[in-house]
Scaffold this motif. Structure first.
Motif, PDB file in Angstrom:
ATOM      1  N   UNK A   1      -5.650   8.833   0.069  1.00 31.48           N
ATOM      2  CA  UNK A   1      -4.905   8.452  -1.127  1.00 31.48           C
ATOM      3  C   UNK A   1      -5.642   7.425  -1.980  1.00 31.48           C
ATOM      4  N   UNK A   2      -6.799   6.965  -1.501  1.00 33.72           N
ATOM      5  CA  UNK A   2      -7.580   5.938  -2.203  1.00 33.72           C
ATOM      6  C   UNK A   2      -8.603   6.629  -3.093  1.00 33.72           C
ATOM      7  N   UNK A   3      -8.736   6.135  -4.322  1.00 31.68           N
ATOM      8  CA  UNK A   3      -9.653   6.711  -5.298  1.00 31.68           C
ATOM      9  C   UNK A   3     -10.991   5.975  -5.258  1.00 31.68           C
ATOM     10  N   UNK A   4     -11.918   6.476  -4.488  1.00 30.27           N
ATOM     11  CA  UNK A   4     -13.253   5.893  -4.421  1.00 30.27           C
ATOM     12  C   UNK A   4     -13.308   4.584  -3.653  1.00 30.27           C
TER      13      UNK A   4
ATOM     14  N   UNK B   1     -16.435 -10.754  -9.335  1.00 30.68           N
ATOM     15  CA  UNK B   1     -15.221 -11.393  -8.810  1.00 30.68           C
ATOM     16  C   UNK B   1     -13.948 -10.598  -9.102  1.00 30.68           C
ATOM     17  N   UNK B   2     -14.096  -9.365  -9.515  1.00 25.60           N
ATOM     18  CA  UNK B   2     -12.935  -8.506  -9.700  1.00 25.60           C
ATOM     19  C   UNK B   2     -12.788  -7.670  -8.437  1.00 25.60           C
ATOM     20  N   UNK B   3     -11.666  -7.841  -7.786  1.00 27.28           N
ATOM     21  CA  UNK B   3     -11.394  -7.126  -6.544  1.00 27.28           C
ATOM     22  C   UNK B   3     -10.173  -6.250  -6.777  1.00 27.28           C
ATOM     23  N   UNK B   4     -10.319  -4.957  -6.487  1.00 31.98           N
ATOM     24  CA  UNK B   4      -9.249  -4.024  -6.820  1.00 31.98           C
ATOM     25  C   UNK B   4      -9.341  -2.789  -5.933  1.00 31.98           C
ATOM     26  N   UNK B   5      -8.192  -2.302  -5.512  1.00 35.07           N
ATOM     27  CA  UNK B   5      -8.086  -1.035  -4.793  1.00 35.07           C
ATOM     28  C   UNK B   5      -7.292  -0.092  -5.699  1.00 35.07           C
ATOM     29  N   UNK B   6      -7.860   1.075  -5.975  1.00 39.45           N
ATOM     30  CA  UNK B   6      -7.223   2.055  -6.859  1.00 39.45           C
ATOM     31  C   UNK B   6      -6.862   3.285  -6.025  1.00 39.45           C
ATOM     32  N   UNK B   7      -5.691   3.823  -6.281  1.00 38.33           N
ATOM     33  CA  UNK B   7      -5.198   4.995  -5.568  1.00 38.33           C
ATOM     34  C   UNK B   7      -5.297   6.228  -6.460  1.00 38.33           C
TER      35      UNK B   7
ATOM     36  N   UNK C   1       0.843  -1.201   0.000  1.00 38.84           N
ATOM     37  CA  UNK C   1       0.000   0.000   0.000  1.00 38.84           C
ATOM     38  C   UNK C   1       0.877   1.249   0.000  1.00 38.84           C
ATOM     39  N   UNK C   2       1.905   1.276   0.824  1.00 38.14           N
ATOM     40  CA  UNK C   2       2.791   2.445   0.874  1.00 38.14           C
ATOM     41  C   UNK C   2       3.520   2.644  -0.459  1.00 38.14           C
TER      42      UNK C   2
END
Length: 118
Positions: A48-51, A58-64, A7-8
């Motif tokens: 810092x997270x975008x939304x 089944x798509x898992x995603x974290x966007x910054x 994450x960093x």
């Protein structure tokens, strides 16, 4: 520790960092994704997270906000094959990681600026 480090790296990256977090079983992917979402929504990190994290089909995603992203999926279902320029690959449940799966996945980092395989 590894999740926090990734994450960093996503937050501090000067370019769009693409991360694949792979596991063998979907249940493990779901648990890891929940943990990483909780980490991403801590007060010091959430700006810092975008939304909202993606949880569709089944798509898992974290966007910054800088465009970096962490995608979660299972190797058993072919997750990650065909992607290019993957900067970081995290192989969770490595005790079940086959050589074939490793061969299929490692090539996704060939075009990366500074690849990291964990």
């Amino acid at each position: 520790m590894i999740g926090t480090m990734i994450v960093m790296l996503c937050i501090l990256s000067d370019y769009l960092l693409k991360v694949l977090w792979t596991v063998h079983r979907m249940r493990t992917s779901n648990e890891t994704f929940k943990f990483m979402c909780a980490l991403a929504w801590r007060r010091a990190i959430s700006r810092f997270v975008d939304g909202e994290p993606r949880r569709v089909n089944r798509q898992q995603e974290i966007v910054f906000i800088n465009g970096s992203r962490i995608m979660f999926g299972t190797r058993r279902n072919g997750f990650g094959r065909g992607l290019d320029s993957v900067d970081i690959e995290e192989f969770n449940e490595a005790q079940i990681l086959t050589e074939r799966a490793l061969d299929d996945m490692i090539s996704t980092t060939n075009a990366a600026h500074n690849p990291l395989i964990v």
